[in-house]
Design a protein around this motif. Structure first.
Motif, PDB file in Angstrom:
ATOM      1  N   GLU A  38       0.849  -1.244  -0.124  1.00 36.75           N
ATOM      2  CA  GLU A  38       0.003   0.088  -0.081  1.00 36.75           C
ATOM      3  C   GLU A  38       1.076   1.169   0.019  1.00 36.75           C
ATOM      4  O   GLU A  38       1.920   1.278   0.812  1.00 36.75           O
ATOM      5  N   GLY A  39       0.612   1.932  -0.973  1.00 36.33           N
ATOM      6  CA  GLY A  39       1.620   3.249  -0.940  1.00 36.33           C
ATOM      7  C   GLY A  39       0.991   4.711  -1.475  1.00 36.33           C
ATOM      8  O   GLY A  39      -0.230   4.790  -2.054  1.00 36.33           O
ATOM      9  N   ARG A  40       1.709   5.509  -1.407  1.00 34.43           N
ATOM     10  CA  ARG A  40       1.386   6.842  -1.901  1.00 34.43           C
ATOM     11  C   ARG A  40       2.577   7.506  -2.915  1.00 34.43           C
ATOM     12  O   ARG A  40       3.697   7.237  -2.300  1.00 34.43           O
ATOM     13  N   ASN A  41       2.193   7.788  -4.150  1.00 35.45           N
ATOM     14  CA  ASN A  41       3.291   8.158  -5.296  1.00 35.45           C
ATOM     15  C   ASN A  41       3.570   9.568  -4.395  1.00 35.45           C
ATOM     16  O   ASN A  41       2.850  10.122  -3.807  1.00 35.45           O
ATOM     17  N   SER A  45      -1.184  10.393  -5.099  1.00 37.84           N
ATOM     18  CA  SER A  45      -1.998   9.117  -5.274  1.00 37.84           C
ATOM     19  C   SER A  45      -1.814   8.051  -4.797  1.00 37.84           C
ATOM     20  O   SER A  45      -0.499   7.955  -4.654  1.00 37.84           O
ATOM     21  N   ALA A  46      -2.767   7.100  -4.489  1.00 35.41           N
ATOM     22  CA  ALA A  46      -2.573   5.904  -3.695  1.00 35.41           C
ATOM     23  C   ALA A  46      -2.250   4.793  -4.795  1.00 35.41           C
ATOM     24  O   ALA A  46      -2.783   4.899  -6.122  1.00 35.41           O
ATOM     25  N   TYR A  47      -1.577   3.856  -4.454  1.00 32.19           N
ATOM     26  CA  TYR A  47      -1.446   2.645  -4.978  1.00 32.19           C
ATOM     27  C   TYR A  47      -1.283   1.315  -4.255  1.00 32.19           C
ATOM     28  O   TYR A  47      -1.338   1.435  -3.089  1.00 32.19           O
ATOM     29  N   ARG A  48      -1.781   0.082  -4.939  1.00 37.48           N
ATOM     30  CA  ARG A  48      -1.594  -1.096  -4.152  1.00 37.48           C
ATOM     31  C   ARG A  48      -1.230  -2.215  -5.195  1.00 37.48           C
ATOM     32  O   ARG A  48      -1.037  -1.999  -6.485  1.00 37.48           O
ATOM     33  N   GLU A 113       5.525   3.733   1.247  1.00 44.16           N
ATOM     34  CA  GLU A 113       5.204   2.472   0.893  1.00 44.16           C
ATOM     35  C   GLU A 113       4.947   1.666   2.265  1.00 44.16           C
ATOM     36  O   GLU A 113       5.944   1.604   3.227  1.00 44.16           O
TER      37      GLU A 113
END
Length: 117
Positions: A38-41, A45-48, A113
């Motif tokens: 799970e992260g933040r660019n 913006s979020a990502y998984r 992350e």
């Protein structure tokens, strides 16, 4: 008498601290395995995704899968700190938490992350 008692405590405290520094470090727990990412660019913006880590011969090998993209990196570990070169100007730097999660930063500290076992 009061000064002598305080002096002995200081000496004993110093000896205990010195002996603790001479003790060998505890063996680090393995970080090899699969993780949920799970992260933040850097833009917020979020990502998984998923991450696989393998430790071998003093090296750490990391494979990320985020959406349709894959990334690979190699790195080193010093206790609970893991540095991974993944082809960017800046490495990913993780800290292993007591829970087994890895909390990291990348993008020169502009992105975050979390890897969850």
């Amino acid at each position: 008498m009061r000064q002598a008692k305080w002096g002995r405590r200081a000496v004993m405290g110093g000896l205990v601290a010195g002996l603790a520094m001479l003790a060998p470090p505890l063996a680090a727990q393995s970080i090899s395995g699969g993780y949920r990412a799970e992260g933040r660019n850097p833009d917020g913006s979020a990502y998984r995704g998923t991450v696989t880590i393998r430790e071998e011969g003093g090296m750490v090998y990391v494979s990320w899968r985020v959406g349709n993209q894959s990334y690979n990196g190699t790195g080193t570990r010093n206790g609970d700190i893991i540095w991974v070169d993944w082809g960017s100007n800046y490495p990913v730097v993780y800290v292993r938490m007591p829970s087994g999660e890895l909390h990291g930063t990348w993008g020169n500290g502009t992105a975050l992350e979390r890897l969850i076992p």
